[in-house]
Design a protein around this motif. Structure first.
Motif, PDB file in Angstrom:
ATOM      1  N   LYS B  45       0.834  -1.207   0.000  1.00 47.73           N
ATOM      2  CA  LYS B  45       0.000   0.000   0.000  1.00 47.73           C
ATOM      3  C   LYS B  45       0.866   1.253   0.000  1.00 47.73           C
ATOM      4  O   LYS B  45       0.479   2.272  -0.568  1.00 47.73           O
ATOM      5  CB  LYS B  45      -0.945  -0.011   1.198  1.00 47.73           C
ATOM      6  CG  LYS B  45      -2.063  -1.027   1.017  1.00 47.73           C
ATOM      7  CD  LYS B  45      -3.141  -0.873   2.051  1.00 47.73           C
ATOM      8  CE  LYS B  45      -4.336  -1.736   1.675  1.00 47.73           C
ATOM      9  NZ  LYS B  45      -5.378  -1.705   2.701  1.00 47.73           N
ATOM     10  N   ALA B  48       1.982   1.701  -3.523  1.00 46.95           N
ATOM     11  CA  ALA B  48       0.895   2.171  -4.384  1.00 46.95           C
ATOM     12  C   ALA B  48       0.462   3.593  -4.037  1.00 46.95           C
ATOM     13  O   ALA B  48      -0.282   4.210  -4.791  1.00 46.95           O
ATOM     14  CB  ALA B  48      -0.290   1.226  -4.275  1.00 46.95           C
ATOM     15  N   LEU B  50      -1.311   4.266  -1.298  1.00 47.56           N
ATOM     16  CA  LEU B  50      -2.576   4.208  -0.558  1.00 47.56           C
ATOM     17  C   LEU B  50      -2.366   4.453   0.929  1.00 47.56           C
ATOM     18  O   LEU B  50      -3.287   4.793   1.659  1.00 47.56           O
ATOM     19  CB  LEU B  50      -3.242   2.832  -0.764  1.00 47.56           C
ATOM     20  CG  LEU B  50      -3.616   2.520  -2.207  1.00 47.56           C
ATOM     21  CD1 LEU B  50      -4.002   1.050  -2.367  1.00 47.56           C
ATOM     22  CD2 LEU B  50      -4.767   3.397  -2.656  1.00 47.56           C
ATOM     23  N   PRO B  69       0.136  11.110  -5.539  1.00 44.53           N
ATOM     24  CA  PRO B  69      -1.042  10.322  -5.162  1.00 44.53           C
ATOM     25  C   PRO B  69      -1.087   9.023  -5.976  1.00 44.53           C
ATOM     26  O   PRO B  69      -0.435   8.933  -7.025  1.00 44.53           O
ATOM     27  CB  PRO B  69      -2.213  11.238  -5.523  1.00 44.53           C
ATOM     28  CG  PRO B  69      -1.690  12.146  -6.564  1.00 44.53           C
ATOM     29  CD  PRO B  69      -0.226  12.304  -6.302  1.00 44.53           C
ATOM     30  N   PRO B  70      -1.844   8.026  -5.515  1.00 46.61           N
ATOM     31  CA  PRO B  70      -1.884   6.743  -6.234  1.00 46.61           C
ATOM     32  C   PRO B  70      -2.281   6.898  -7.692  1.00 46.61           C
ATOM     33  O   PRO B  70      -1.816   6.144  -8.555  1.00 46.61           O
ATOM     34  CB  PRO B  70      -2.938   5.931  -5.471  1.00 46.61           C
ATOM     35  CG  PRO B  70      -3.469   6.779  -4.379  1.00 46.61           C
ATOM     36  CD  PRO B  70      -2.677   8.035  -4.309  1.00 46.61           C
ATOM     37  N   GLN B  71      -3.119   7.909  -7.972  1.00 45.94           N
ATOM     38  CA  GLN B  71      -3.609   8.107  -9.342  1.00 45.94           C
ATOM     39  C   GLN B  71      -2.488   8.452 -10.309  1.00 45.94           C
ATOM     40  O   GLN B  71      -2.612   8.264 -11.510  1.00 45.94           O
ATOM     41  CB  GLN B  71      -4.646   9.244  -9.375  1.00 45.94           C
ATOM     42  CG  GLN B  71      -5.956   8.934  -8.670  1.00 45.94           C
ATOM     43  CD  GLN B  71      -5.943   9.280  -7.198  1.00 45.94           C
ATOM     44  OE1 GLN B  71      -4.892   9.469  -6.603  1.00 45.94           O
ATOM     45  NE2 GLN B  71      -7.115   9.330  -6.587  1.00 45.94           N
ATOM     46  N   GLU B  72      -1.376   8.984  -9.771  1.00 47.33           N
ATOM     47  CA  GLU B  72      -0.302   9.440 -10.668  1.00 47.33           C
ATOM     48  C   GLU B  72       0.882   8.484 -10.694  1.00 47.33           C
ATOM     49  O   GLU B  72       1.901   8.780 -11.304  1.00 47.33           O
ATOM     50  CB  GLU B  72       0.186  10.826 -10.201  1.00 47.33           C
ATOM     51  CG  GLU B  72      -0.790  11.919 -10.549  1.00 47.33           C
ATOM     52  CD  GLU B  72      -0.413  13.248  -9.919  1.00 47.33           C
ATOM     53  OE1 GLU B  72       0.737  13.384  -9.439  1.00 47.33           O
ATOM     54  OE2 GLU B  72      -1.283  14.132  -9.887  1.00 47.33           O
ATOM     55  N   ILE B  75       0.994   2.424 -10.961  1.00 47.44           N
ATOM     56  CA  ILE B  75       1.360   1.160 -10.317  1.00 47.44           C
ATOM     57  C   ILE B  75       0.095   0.312 -10.222  1.00 47.44           C
ATOM     58  O   ILE B  75      -0.914   0.755  -9.683  1.00 47.44           O
ATOM     59  CB  ILE B  75       1.957   1.426  -8.922  1.00 47.44           C
ATOM     60  CG1 ILE B  75       3.332   2.086  -9.077  1.00 47.44           C
ATOM     61  CG2 ILE B  75       2.063   0.133  -8.120  1.00 47.44           C
ATOM     62  CD1 ILE B  75       4.013   2.472  -7.801  1.00 47.44           C
ATOM     63  N   PHE B  77      -2.332  -2.820  -9.055  1.00 49.24           N
ATOM     64  CA  PHE B  77      -2.523  -3.488  -7.765  1.00 49.24           C
ATOM     65  C   PHE B  77      -3.583  -4.569  -7.945  1.00 49.24           C
ATOM     66  O   PHE B  77      -4.702  -4.277  -8.348  1.00 49.24           O
ATOM     67  CB  PHE B  77      -2.990  -2.447  -6.729  1.00 49.24           C
ATOM     68  CG  PHE B  77      -2.704  -2.817  -5.292  1.00 49.24           C
ATOM     69  CD1 PHE B  77      -3.006  -4.072  -4.809  1.00 49.24           C
ATOM     70  CD2 PHE B  77      -2.141  -1.894  -4.419  1.00 49.24           C
ATOM     71  CE1 PHE B  77      -2.736  -4.402  -3.485  1.00 49.24           C
ATOM     72  CE2 PHE B  77      -1.863  -2.209  -3.096  1.00 49.24           C
ATOM     73  CZ  PHE B  77      -2.172  -3.480  -2.622  1.00 49.24           C
ATOM     74  N   PHE B  79      -5.700  -6.947  -5.741  1.00 51.06           N
ATOM     75  CA  PHE B  79      -6.023  -7.059  -4.318  1.00 51.06           C
ATOM     76  C   PHE B  79      -6.342  -8.502  -3.934  1.00 51.06           C
ATOM     77  O   PHE B  79      -6.780  -9.297  -4.754  1.00 51.06           O
ATOM     78  CB  PHE B  79      -7.218  -6.154  -3.982  1.00 51.06           C
ATOM     79  CG  PHE B  79      -6.878  -4.693  -4.050  1.00 51.06           C
ATOM     80  CD1 PHE B  79      -6.573  -3.986  -2.912  1.00 51.06           C
ATOM     81  CD2 PHE B  79      -6.842  -4.035  -5.267  1.00 51.06           C
ATOM     82  CE1 PHE B  79      -6.242  -2.638  -2.975  1.00 51.06           C
ATOM     83  CE2 PHE B  79      -6.517  -2.690  -5.344  1.00 51.06           C
ATOM     84  CZ  PHE B  79      -6.213  -2.001  -4.184  1.00 51.06           C
ATOM     85  N   PHE B  96     -12.218   0.061 -16.773  1.00 57.17           N
ATOM     86  CA  PHE B  96     -12.433   1.175 -15.827  1.00 57.17           C
ATOM     87  C   PHE B  96     -11.331   2.238 -15.894  1.00 57.17           C
ATOM     88  O   PHE B  96     -11.596   3.413 -16.115  1.00 57.17           O
ATOM     89  CB  PHE B  96     -12.554   0.607 -14.403  1.00 57.17           C
ATOM     90  CG  PHE B  96     -12.818   1.650 -13.351  1.00 57.17           C
ATOM     91  CD1 PHE B  96     -14.117   2.025 -13.049  1.00 57.17           C
ATOM     92  CD2 PHE B  96     -11.783   2.261 -12.658  1.00 57.17           C
ATOM     93  CE1 PHE B  96     -14.382   2.982 -12.077  1.00 57.17           C
ATOM     94  CE2 PHE B  96     -12.032   3.226 -11.695  1.00 57.17           C
ATOM     95  CZ  PHE B  96     -13.336   3.584 -11.405  1.00 57.17           C
ATOM     96  N   GLY B  97     -10.100   1.792 -15.727  1.00 52.96           N
ATOM     97  CA  GLY B  97      -8.987   2.740 -15.670  1.00 52.96           C
ATOM     98  C   GLY B  97      -8.778   3.477 -16.978  1.00 52.96           C
ATOM     99  O   GLY B  97      -8.483   4.680 -16.992  1.00 52.96           O
ATOM    100  N   ARG B 144      -7.403  -6.186 -15.234  1.00 47.11           N
ATOM    101  CA  ARG B 144      -7.718  -4.786 -14.940  1.00 47.11           C
ATOM    102  C   ARG B 144      -6.451  -4.002 -14.579  1.00 47.11           C
ATOM    103  O   ARG B 144      -6.312  -2.832 -14.928  1.00 47.11           O
ATOM    104  CB  ARG B 144      -8.726  -4.732 -13.792  1.00 47.11           C
ATOM    105  CG  ARG B 144      -9.262  -3.358 -13.515  1.00 47.11           C
ATOM    106  CD  ARG B 144     -10.286  -3.364 -12.411  1.00 47.11           C
ATOM    107  NE  ARG B 144      -9.710  -3.762 -11.139  1.00 47.11           N
ATOM    108  CZ  ARG B 144     -10.384  -3.787  -9.990  1.00 47.11           C
ATOM    109  NH1 ARG B 144     -11.662  -3.479  -9.977  1.00 47.11           N
ATOM    110  NH2 ARG B 144      -9.794  -4.149  -8.876  1.00 47.11           N
ATOM    111  N   ALA B 145      -5.533  -4.696 -13.898  1.00 51.61           N
ATOM    112  CA  ALA B 145      -4.281  -4.020 -13.547  1.00 51.61           C
ATOM    113  C   ALA B 145      -3.337  -3.967 -14.752  1.00 51.61           C
ATOM    114  O   ALA B 145      -2.715  -2.944 -15.020  1.00 51.61           O
ATOM    115  CB  ALA B 145      -3.623  -4.737 -12.378  1.00 51.61           C
ATOM    116  N   MET B 148      -3.596  -1.377 -17.860  1.00 52.79           N
ATOM    117  CA  MET B 148      -3.115   0.005 -17.699  1.00 52.79           C
ATOM    118  C   MET B 148      -1.642   0.135 -18.057  1.00 52.79           C
ATOM    119  O   MET B 148      -1.077   1.213 -17.987  1.00 52.79           O
ATOM    120  CB  MET B 148      -3.308   0.469 -16.252  1.00 52.79           C
ATOM    121  CG  MET B 148      -4.742   0.457 -15.754  1.00 52.79           C
ATOM    122  SD  MET B 148      -5.814   1.511 -16.709  1.00 52.79           S
ATOM    123  CE  MET B 148      -5.228   3.118 -16.238  1.00 52.79           C
TER     124      MET B 148
END
Lengths: 262, 379
Positions: B45, B48, B50, B69-72, B75, B77, B79, B96-97, B144-145, B148
């Motif tokens: 975390k 990432a 978080l 921030p995680p958005q930038e 990386i 993840f 879960f 989604f991303g 999903r990871a 990106m």
């Protein structure tokens, strides 16, 4: 052993019977009484179209719609803030949001008078600007919103608290900002809470009596009209209004059940 | 490349991570191996973004990203509970991303489809998440990871929710997928076998500290600390003193039993005469019933526990309890039987006891911090 084991069974039956009896006294008998009353004082269904019924009905339905909409617009972000943000006095805000749940409606009405009355905290400066709030439709909307808002906040918050934190973390790692997370993840997953909160808020708003009576002035909503007609001796109109309000309540509860089930 | 430099984290007053340093290069998979609650997930975390570390730096491709921030961070993840959005179908989850980053619809479609094909989940495109099996959910989460195109992929016990048969199948597939993508991966697990299969390197963690970082075989056969030794199954720890040193052999007096006894081992550089040392030996190196070997002694069997096709046996040698592993076919003894116990002299490995607490490296002087503001760029 067999004797011992039959005691709880008798106990359960006894308790069930008592609770059914109390339920009958409180819910079923009043409904039967209403039916008897309708037959003893025949309802003139023309009264349904009379101004004494139509006006309160329209006023109640519309004001409840507006106050529910306001409750939603304010309540959903409030629920979000209370669920996901930590800030000083958060617990105080939480308690204040829930205050209308336990506050007698007459106190709510009095507080609104103090705030929006002619010489009230906000009412006075507004009055100088030529804006009157007390005893207008707007005052009714404020009174209804005051009591309906906590239903939205509580219901939405319950579903928001159920959302797994990892979903929000996942959205962050995928690049979603706070508003996108709210729009794409939190709001859709709080749908049930929003819907049930809306229904409960509408039910509470349309049934609001105490505060509305204090701030509504000459404007009469359905519950106020029932009170006025019952006290004034016009049982026919009171009967019709009661039937209308019960019908609305039944519809709301049926929709609520469907929503919860879905 | 991702680097952690002297990372420390406390939750309230409990130290969760203490002086963690590691680095993972492109195409390399680092496994964080340790028991539950040892700080593995917190470490992910922090990488990432978080969770914010109390001290230390996270460096991605030579850039300190502590304040990003995680958005930038770019990386990925995966879960432990997959964290798939239940109100979206498989395709929407994976897309989604890309949709959030406002890519054109065509590109979103082609990238999602390509990733789904790679992970063989194209058939479940429009399936609701609740209708997918555990293995399928795991692949959707991975897709999903991966879609990106992250610089680093973090996987938090990605197989722990699956049944053992599926887990075995998927860990090999996962290994192949990660190798194919060639990105830096950090993989958290408490399963040694999984760590050995997936990892290029394994970092053994205990109570917020890294005990050892090495290649899987090194960790397995040459653990450095007692914790690492026990974690990789080298449960037999012998405390002793070096009493004799020859050119390539040492004699150790083992003293943690009730009666001291001597064993012969290979000579290791850290051995000095009269120095106290700890040695470990894997249970499968403890041979029962053969009257030959470098070290031969009599013992008594004190317990036999079936463990699938194998048997876990405890044997008492001069008051010291040792563990041995053998198959049912090879064991003709019962509890309380006397038995010959032997070990080869190269079966022992000394525990140097040094944990990996020294910093991986200092931040280079060329790494300029921009006045405490957002980030520092390494030049």
């Amino acid at each position: 052993m067999p004797i011992r084991s039959c005691y709880p069974a008798i106990g359960v039956k006894f308790a069930t019977s008592i609770s059914l009896l109390v339920f009958a006294l409180l819910i079923i008998f009043p409904l039967i009484a209403l039916v008897f009353n309708i037959f003893s004082a025949p309802v003139d269904f023309k009264a349904l179209s009379s101004r004494s019924v139509i006006n309160p009905l329209i006023l109640s339905v519309l004001t409840a719609l507006i106050s529910t909409a306001i409750s939603l617009l304010v309540g959903v972000p409030l629920a979000y803030v209370l669920t996901y943000k930590s800030f000083p006095l958060r617990d105080v805000l939480d308690t204040m949001v829930n205050l209308p749940f336990v506050l007698p409606p007459s106190v709510a009405g009095y507080l609104l008078l103090l705030t929006f009355g002619k010489y009230g905290l906000l009412g006075y400066p507004l009055n100088i600007l030529g804006i009157t709030i007390m005893f207008t439709t707007f005052a009714i909307v404020i009174a209804q919103t005051f009591v309906a808002l906590p239903f939205v906040v509580k219901s939405v918050r319950a579903t928001m608290e159920d959302i797994q934190p990892s979903l929000i973390d996942a959205a962050k790692t995928l690049g979603a900002r706070e508003f996108e997370i709210f729009r794409e993840v939190i709001l859709p997953l709080s749908k049930t809470g929003v819907l049930s909160g809306t229904i409960m808020a509408y039910a509470r708003a349309i049934g609001e009596f105490g505060a509305t009576m204090m701030v509504g002035g000459l404007l009469v909503t359905l519950p106020v009209a029932i009170y006025a007609n019952a006290i004034g001796g016009d049982r026919e109109t009171a009967n019709v209004l009661a039937v209308v309000l019960i019908a609305i309540a039944f519809t709301i509860l049926t929709v609520f059940k469907r929503v919860v089930r879905s | 490349m991702i680097e952690l430099i002297n990372i420390a984290k406390k939750f309230k007053n409990k130290v969760v991570l203490n002086d963690i340093s590691l680095s993972v290069g492109k195409g390399e998979i680092m496994v964080l191996l340790g028991a539950s609650g040892c700080g593995k997930t917190t470490q992910l975390k922090i990488i990432a973004g978080l969770v914010r570390q109390d001290r230390g730096d996270v460096v991605l491709n030579n850039k300190v990203i502590n304040n990003s921030p995680p958005q930038e961070r770019n990386i990925g993840f995966v879960f432990q509970d997959y964290a798939l959005f239940p109100h979206k179908d498989a395709f929407e989850n994976i897309a989604f991303g890309l949709k959030i980053s406002k890519l054109p619809r065509n590109e979103v479609n082609s990238r999602v489809c390509k990733t789904m094909e790679m992970l063989e989940i194209g058939d479940f495109r429009n399936e609701r998440i609740s209708r997918l099996s555990g293995g399928q959910k795991q692949r959707v989460a991975l897709a999903r990871a991966l879609v990106m195109d992250p610089d680093v992929l973090l996987l938090d016990e990605p197989l722990s929710a699956l049944d053992p048969v599926l887990r075995e199948k998927l860990r090999e597939e996962l290994n192949a997928i990660l190798k194919n993508t060639g990105i830096a991966g950090i993989y958290v697990t408490h399963d040694l076998t999984e760590a050995m299969i997936v990892g290029d390197k394994i970092a053994i963690m205990n109570e917020g500290e890294i005990q050892q970082i090495d290649k899987p075989d090194e960790v397995f056969y040459r653990p450095k600390t007692e914790f690492a030794a026990r974690f990789v199954g080298a449960r037999n720890i012998l405390e002793g003193r070096v009493v004799e040193l020859n050119r390539d052999e040492a004699t150790i007096e083992v003293i943690n039993g009730s009666n001291p006894f001597k064993i012969r081992t290979l000579k290791y550089p850290l051995f000095e005469r009269q120095k106290n040392i700890s040695l470990c030996i894997h249970p499968e190196e403890v041979v029962l019933g053969l009257r030959e070997g470098d070290n031969l002694m009599r013992g008594t069997i004190t317990g036999i526990i079936p463990n699938g096709p194998a048997l876990k046996i405890t044997v008492d040698i001069a008051g010291l309890k040792l563990y041995a592993t053998t198959t049912r076919r090879l064991l003709n003894y019962e509890v309380n039987d006397e038995v010959w116990v032997s070990f080869s002299r190269n079966a022992f490995h000394p525990l140097c006891g040094k944990k990996c607490r020294s910093p991986a490296r200092e931040i280079p002087a060329s790494c300029v911090r921009s006045g405490g503001s957002k980030e520092a760029l390494c030049r």
